[in-house]
Design an enzyme around this catalytic site. Structure first.
Site, PDB file in Angstrom:
ATOM      1  N   ARG A   1      72.315  19.043   5.846  1.00 49.76           N
ATOM      2  CA  ARG A   1      71.521  20.036   6.577  1.00 49.76           C
ATOM      3  C   ARG A   1      70.130  19.472   6.809  1.00 49.76           C
ATOM      4  NH1 ARG A   1      75.512  21.979   7.975  1.00 49.76           N
ATOM      5  NH2 ARG A   1      76.354  24.057   7.583  1.00 49.76           N
TER       6      ARG A   1
ATOM      7  N   HIS B   1      74.433  17.127  15.499  1.00 54.16           N
ATOM      8  CA  HIS B   1      75.265  17.925  14.577  1.00 54.16           C
ATOM      9  C   HIS B   1      76.746  17.876  14.989  1.00 54.16           C
ATOM     10  CE1 HIS B   1      75.078  21.509  11.576  1.00 54.16           C
ATOM     11  NE2 HIS B   1      76.262  20.915  11.509  1.00 54.16           N
TER      12      HIS B   1
END
Ligand code: NDP
Ligand code: OXD
Length: 290
Positions: free
Chosen positions: A205, A253
């Protein structure tokens, strides 16, 4: 038994909050889930559940089920193997030589058995990442809360062993969940504890990384570069210096993307288990935060 009620909730759709038994999502609007008074379980469409736990009003009496899927783990492992090898084999340097039509060999070649990789997080994904990299003969180690026993992967556990783990990691890969304990774990102190010329891969993350500390550590020459798939702000703003940094690779991502067919099956199976009174699998521990 009443049929399942399936509603799409975009804020504008008509629905009765009391009629919703189960919810599926990834990063629901904070405060939304507590508006569903009869909710029985929530299914995360991603492996990471920080998008739910960041909601201070998440109704904690409702179990939250994490997405666990071998294909997702395999794709994460592919991404990490690919970027570890791109770095290890100096591919970016050869790309630059090609742009200048320069024939330059790198002698002597670097051997994987001389390169130490450390994985932060040895859970569902981190374990497979370590196993797949081990097949390339890198020296593997991993760091987790509890001690692990994985063939060919040295296990480090707990904050007291973090420093020793970092000191032996030429390539550091972060696959931790984002929790209050792991937020900003990739910071200037961590980088200073890595060996000179270490390389960082963050697929977990954006909240794990202090971006300005990374840029400073690379620009000072202590780190040789980084590959980043996740960011504090997503989409990464056009103005971010990460986009154009010559030693940083940015991907949007995409290290692994949950397959909607598998997500649907996991939710349908989970709902069936719940309705037949069986315990749900892969339930998040709210105390641990993952
Ligand atoms: P798991 O819950 O299976 O594993 C988490 C690992 O982190 C465990 O080994 C755990 O230790 C360790 N850990 C957690 N907190 C700490 C801590 N404070 N100190 C040391 N170790 C800790 O998660 P997954 O492997 O399934 O997923 C990991 C993350 O990957 C997700 O949370 C998500 O953020 C990210 N992800 C990113 C994707 C992308 O496309 N970029 C796709 C999928 C996931 P222990 O085993 O001892 O409990
Ligand atoms: C996940 C993700 O957590 O895609 O699954 O980031």
């Amino acid at each position: 038994m009443a049929p399942y009620l399936i509603v799409k909730v975009h804020g504008r759709d008509e629905y009765d909050p009391a009629a919703v038994d189960y919810a599926l999502g990834f990063r629901p609007d904070p405060g939304f889930l507590k508006t569903l008074p009869n909710l029985k379980a929530v299914f995360s469409l991603g492996a990471g559940v920080d998008g739910f736990l960041n909601d201070p009003e998440y109704p904690k009496h409702v179990p939250l089920v994490r997405f666990v899927d071998h294909t997702l783990s395999r794709e994460m492992a592919q991404y990490c193997v690919m970027h570890a090898l791109i770095h290890h084999r100096q591919q970016r340097m050869f790309d630059a030589f090609q742009r200048e039509s320069k024939w330059r060999q790198s002698i002597p070649p670097r051997r994987t058995e001389d390169t130490r990789i450390g994985i932060l997080g040895l859970g569902e994904i981190g374990t497979l990442v370590a196993e797949r990299l081990r097949e390339h003969d890198f020296q593997m180690a991993g760091w987790s809360r509890t001690r692990k026993s994985i063939d060919g992967v040295q296990s480090f556990a707990g904050t007291e062993e973090l420093k020793t783990f970092l000191a032996r990691s030429d390539i550091l890969i972060c696959v931790l969940p984002l929790t209050p304990d792991t937020r900003h774990i990739l910071n200037k102190t961590t980088f200073a504890q890595l060996p000179g010329a270490a390389f960082v891969i963050n697929v977990a993350r954006g909240g794990h990384l202090v971006e300005s500390d990374l840029i400073a550590a690379i620009d000072s020459g202590h780190l040789s570069g980084a590959t980043l798939d996740v960011f504090e702000a997503e989409p990464l703003p056009e103005t971010s210096p990460l986009w154009k940094h010559p030693k940083i690779t940015v991907t949007p991502h995409v290290a692994a993307i949950s397959d909607p067919r598998v997500m649907a099956k996991v939710a349908v199976d989970g709902i069936a288990r719940h309705r037949s009174g069986k315990p749900l699998e892969n339930v998040v521990d709210f105390e641990r935060g993952y």
